[in-house]
Design an enzyme around this catalytic site. Structure first.
Site, PDB file in Angstrom:
ATOM      1  N   GLU A   5       1.209  -1.294   0.400  1.00 29.94           N
ATOM      2  CA  GLU A   5       0.078  -0.172   0.296  1.00 29.94           C
ATOM      3  C   GLU A   5       0.804   1.565   0.328  1.00 29.94           C
ATOM      4  O   GLU A   5       1.684   1.350   1.249  1.00 29.94           O
ATOM      5  CB  GLU A   5      -0.813  -0.034   1.197  1.00 29.94           C
ATOM      6  N   CYS A  37      -3.219   7.253   5.201  1.00 32.87           N
ATOM      7  CA  CYS A  37      -2.832   7.483   3.978  1.00 32.87           C
ATOM      8  C   CYS A  37      -4.083   7.624   2.480  1.00 32.87           C
ATOM      9  O   CYS A  37      -4.511   7.794   2.062  1.00 32.87           O
ATOM     10  CB  CYS A  37      -2.962   5.445   3.706  1.00 32.87           C
TER      11      CYS A  37
END
Length: 527
Positions: free
Chosen positions: A263, A300
């Site tokens: 990620e 994020c």
């Protein structure tokens, strides 16, 4: 205090390189020291993991579930020692530490529930038809099987939930894969405490030595060695595009390439429509100021981009967002390096032609505080300059002012892959602009209507991933029980003796799980 590595169940400190973690609030080094792992220790950890896989991969779901629940209990038993260490290494407040611990425990229990229920293995059985003409049909059965030892890289911004016993580790252990953690150097003390809870759980239950190891490292060399080690069969990573891409390339160049589930970067675009802004734009401005500043923007899913058509409604939204950001105090970032990267990224964005600073807090800041920033650019400028599309990790966002809906569509079409995409609109506006929804859907892993991207719910329906560079494989999530699918592969057994099959696909269904037998869902035994 010197903190060792865990090579399987044993502590080890063969190296002569020491490092410390940093307290960003007091702006000084923490007192404890960590021994950097050596190549020999990495090798031993991997040999132990490979050996442990042979037996750990065969354990039934209930035994693995007990393991995960025991880890959760032992983490909870660490009490204030864990919370205080977390705060000292991250600068985050106690409430955030408690919340992240709760999330970590919930993840472990969620995977335990999944294992006890059992149908996650996707057992599929097609029984034989020996009299079928012109060719007899053979007996074929399939289920998911673990792929082997997994390396998990701890995340800088989640010392618990995405690190030592976080989602990647919990899902890999649930799958039946031993885990070697490369502890994040920014919170190595937090990681060492959690690692001790995992090791204690292994010893209490008598599980194989090597099911879990924890390696300290402040450099990239140990990570590289792990990525190319032949015993590693998969990698979990949460971090930057640069770091994730490096691991991906190393894994692809191996003699036996392995999957890297990374990620990486996301600016999480938010599309604003005028009728909804007219209806409650003030509320959305306040809501998004909170979302931008949550955790000092170190998520994020931080909303890093607003896209809207120019007009009075956007002006009002921008002005209130600006005012709210200006009146909020700057927050302390996790580490000097993260703070330096944020400052550098913000300054770079401000230097670009056509960028208008609406907010740029830069005065009166303590050493590790991040001054929030809000910039504005025209649609033309944004389209001409791909550098404006890059993530600035921290409390930073850009408003893209488009001439019309066509230009807004073009802006969206030129974005890279994202974790999330949000639309703020009335239901009628949403219905009237399904072309924009369709383009956005191709760019993201999670579509949000009238909400914020921050606050990732841990549940089976959550998709936390997206097209590159949001993640390295958009088919998989890093959150929720379905993240276990990263660490398994389907295996078919043809004409196999029943008692030698995995329990999930034996005739008697002793696990009482739901299976697909001859295209029908059932929990019944096969007679």
């Amino acid at each position: 205090m010197i903190t060792d590595n865990f090579i399987g169940n044993n502590r080890s400190s063969e190296g002569n390189k020491l490092f410390k973690t940093f307290n960003p609030v007091s702006n000084e080094m923490n007192p404890w020291e960590f021994v950097e792992a050596t190549e020999a220790e990495v090798e031993r950890a991997m040999v132990l993991a490979s050996d442990a896989f042979l037996s750990y991969s065969k354990l039934d779901g209930k035994t693995k579930a007990t393991f995960l629940r025991t880890i959760a209990k032992e983490i909870e038993n660490l009490g204030d020692l864990l919370l205080n260490t977390y705060m000292a290494e991250s600068g985050l407040p106690r409430g955030r530490a408690e919340g992240e611990r709760t999330r970590t425990l919930f993840q472990l229990h969620s995977f335990a529930d999944m294992l006890e229920e059992g149908s996650w293995v996707e057992a599929t059985i097609d029984t034989a038809l020996p009299l079928r003409q012109p060719v007899p049909k053979v007996d074929i059965r399939k289920c998911l099987m673990p792929i082997g030892p997994i390396v998990v890289f701890g995340s800088s911004n989640f010392p618990l939930a995405y690190s030592t016993a976080g989602g990647d580790t919990a899902s890999a252990l649930a799958a039946g894969c031993p885990v070697v953690v490369k502890s994040h150097p920014m919170h190595a003390g937090t990681g060492a405490l959690v690692a001790s809870a995992v090791i204690k759980s292994i010893e209490l239950l008598g599980l194989p030595n090597g099911v879990f190891s924890n390696l300290n490292s402040s450099s990239i060399e140990i990570g590289k060695q792990l990525a190319i080690h032949p015993g590693v069969k998969g990698i979990g990573f949460t971090g930057s595009v640069k770091g994730g891409r490096t691991l991906y390339n190393l894994a692809a160049q191996r003699k036996e390439p392995i999957p890297v589930f990374a990620e990486m970067g996301s600016i999480n675009p938010v599309v604003l429509f005028p009728e909804e802004l007219k209806r409650q734009g003030d509320s959305w401005a306040l809501t998004y100021a909170d979302s931008m500043l949550l955790g000092v923007g170190q998520f994020c899913t931080n909303p890093g981009l607003f896209i809207a058509v120019k007009g009075k409604e956007l002006d009002n939204f921008s002005q209130l967002l600006k005012k709210t950001l200006e009146t909020n105090k700057a927050g302390t970032m996790l580490h000097p390096q993260i703070h330096a990267n944020f400052t550098k990224g913000k300054e770079f964005m401000l230097q670009n032609v056509g960028v208008v600073p609406l907010v740029n807090i830069s005065e009166g800041l303590l050493p590790q505080q991040a001054g929030q920033a809000l910039l504005a650019v025209s649609g033309e400028t944004f389209l001409k300059n791909p550098l404006l599309h890059h993530e600035v990790f921290g409390p930073f966002s850009i408003i893209v002012e488009c001439n019309d809906n066509d230009q807004m569509l073009e802006v969206l079409a030129n974005l890279e892959g994202q974790l999330t995409g949000t639309i703020i609109a009335t239901q009628q506006e949403l219905q009237n602009h399904m072309n924009i929804v369709q383009v956005l859907q191709q760019k993201v892993g999670r579509l949000i209507f009238n909400g914020v991207p921050t606050g990732v719910e841990v549940c089976p329906s959550m998709m936390h991933g997206g097209p590159y560079p949001a993640s390295s494989d958009a088919r998989f999530t890093a959150v929720g029980i379905h993240s276990v699918k990263r660490w398994v592969r389907p295996v078919s057994y043809q004409n196999w003796p029943d008692k030698l099959l995995p329990l999930a696909i034996q005739n008697d269904n002793s696990l009482s799980i739901e299976r697909t037998v001859n295209n029908e869902k059932t929990r019944n035994s096969i007679l």
